[in-house]
Design an enzyme around this catalytic site. Sequence first.
Site, PDB file in Angstrom:
ATOM      1  N   THR A 168       0.821  -1.212   0.000  1.00 22.94           N
ATOM      2  CA  THR A 168       0.000   0.000   0.000  1.00 22.94           C
ATOM      3  C   THR A 168       0.851   1.256   0.000  1.00 22.94           C
ATOM      4  OG1 THR A 168      -1.763  -1.185   1.096  1.00 22.94           O
ATOM      5  CG2 THR A 168      -1.828   1.188   1.302  1.00 22.94           C
ATOM      6  N   TYR A 207      -7.946   0.198  -4.656  1.00 20.31           N
ATOM      7  CA  TYR A 207      -6.630   0.611  -5.141  1.00 20.31           C
ATOM      8  C   TYR A 207      -5.824  -0.637  -5.435  1.00 20.31           C
ATOM      9  CZ  TYR A 207      -4.595  -0.812  -0.702  1.00 20.31           C
ATOM     10  OH  TYR A 207      -4.195  -1.556   0.375  1.00 20.31           O
ATOM     11  N   THR A 241       1.721  -4.279   4.394  1.00 21.89           N
ATOM     12  CA  THR A 241       1.621  -4.520   5.838  1.00 21.89           C
ATOM     13  C   THR A 241       1.050  -5.909   6.165  1.00 21.89           C
ATOM     14  OG1 THR A 241      -0.551  -3.476   5.948  1.00 21.89           O
ATOM     15  CG2 THR A 241       1.367  -2.067   6.365  1.00 21.89           C
ATOM     16  N   ASP A 242       0.340  -6.532   5.205  1.00 24.59           N
ATOM     17  CA  ASP A 242      -0.331  -7.809   5.518  1.00 24.59           C
ATOM     18  C   ASP A 242       0.647  -8.869   6.026  1.00 24.59           C
ATOM     19  OD1 ASP A 242      -2.652  -6.634   4.655  1.00 24.59           O
ATOM     20  OD2 ASP A 242      -2.950  -7.912   2.911  1.00 24.59           O
ATOM     21  N   LYS A 248       0.262  -7.385  12.888  1.00 21.22           N
ATOM     22  CA  LYS A 248      -0.803  -6.529  12.362  1.00 21.22           C
ATOM     23  C   LYS A 248      -2.082  -6.876  13.100  1.00 21.22           C
ATOM     24  CE  LYS A 248      -2.796  -4.694   8.129  1.00 21.22           C
ATOM     25  NZ  LYS A 248      -2.940  -4.798   6.666  1.00 21.22           N
ATOM     26  N   GLU A 288      -2.875 -26.552  29.852  1.00 20.58           N
ATOM     27  CA  GLU A 288      -4.028 -27.455  29.761  1.00 20.58           C
ATOM     28  C   GLU A 288      -3.713 -28.671  28.895  1.00 20.58           C
ATOM     29  OE1 GLU A 288      -8.074 -25.648  29.314  1.00 20.58           O
ATOM     30  OE2 GLU A 288      -6.909 -23.801  29.184  1.00 20.58           O
TER      31      GLU A 288
HETATM   32  N1  ASP Z   1      -2.615  -5.861   1.079  1.00 16.52           N
HETATM   33  C1  ASP Z   1      -1.640  -4.804   1.247  1.00 16.52           C
HETATM   34  C2  ASP Z   1      -0.269  -5.461   1.290  1.00 16.52           C
HETATM   35  O1  ASP Z   1       0.038  -6.110   2.234  1.00 16.52           O
HETATM   36  C3  ASP Z   1      -1.942  -4.040   2.487  1.00 16.52           C
HETATM   37  C4  ASP Z   1      -0.921  -3.006   2.917  1.00 16.52           C
HETATM   38  O2  ASP Z   1       0.136  -2.857   2.375  1.00 16.52           O
HETATM   39  O3  ASP Z   1      -1.225  -2.295   3.903  1.00 16.52           O
HETATM   40  O4  ASP Z   1       0.454  -5.314   0.356  1.00 16.52           O
END
Ligand code: ASP
Length: 329
Positions: free
Chosen positions: A15, A28, A94-95, A167, A285
Amino acid sequence: MNKPSRILVLGTGGTIAGAGAGGTGAAYRPGGLSLEVLVGHLAALGLAVELVPQEIARIGSQDIGFAEWQALHAACAGAMEDPAVDAVIITHGTDTAEETGLLLDLTLPTTKPVILVGAMRPADAVGADGMRNFANAVKVASDAAASGRGVMLVMGDAVLAARDARKAATSAIDAFRTFPRGPLARVTPASLDWFGPAHSVGALARYPFPAELPRVAILTAGAGMDAKPVEALLGIGARGIVLAGMGQGNAPKVVLEALAACAASGVPVVRAARVDEGLVDRNVEVDDDALGLVAARALGPAKARVLLMVLVANGVTDAKVVQAAFDAG
Ligand code: ASP
């Protein structure tokens, strides 16, 4: 005056390089902008560093895999050896930033800073956070105290150890949490405050980068499930299984019995938690000693899978040795 830091910028997409939102839209394409265009935007920030761009990929990080990891590792390892490079910044979705971050953390020496940076809003969206996150990453990369802290993730004005980062929100700007340790530092484009000293300046890589990564599957536990999914994973050749268990890594008795059979047959099984955060300890457990299972400790399922892939790739499948690796956190 000191000469400006020379920073290798490895682009993968995500992103932070996302385009198509057109200001206020939702849809996007991650990686819609080339690294060249992205670095062109950065030039306008007036950062007192030299950025050397190298595009590895232009993808959403949901599509990242062994080929990109191998290329990233090779480029970072080269930068560790190259006296002309002071630090590495990786622009990343970020994923899966926590997965790439942990993999590199396990397989690189801690000689120079390696920093992942991403964004939650595409580059052309109103209130885009990517440029600020990047300026913050540059602040960290050019700091003399940044080495020896393992691979880091810079997001939301914080510096997180990649191995602790997770995340935890789908779209909020402040999307990452860090466990079991807190952030390493607070950062803005103009300030950087470390909360403690570096722990391992110049340490060797913990593991060699694997020639290939074995199939390690994550199995999410659910109430009322049976052992069929475990059998299915063995049927497709899983070489390791991470349980995303209920609570402290629990699962129905029949599932635990099937997982114990996997462990006995040489397929290591690590119990993590489907819960957002918290330790999974041994023999709470579940009788790990009797069942031959491993407790993931602080690593959630996604990162536990990365560590288990690296271990299996390096020939480590014995439950005691796998447990020691997870204990080392
Ligand atoms: N789906 C995107 C990625 O991981 C989300 C992001 O970058 O925030 O490339």
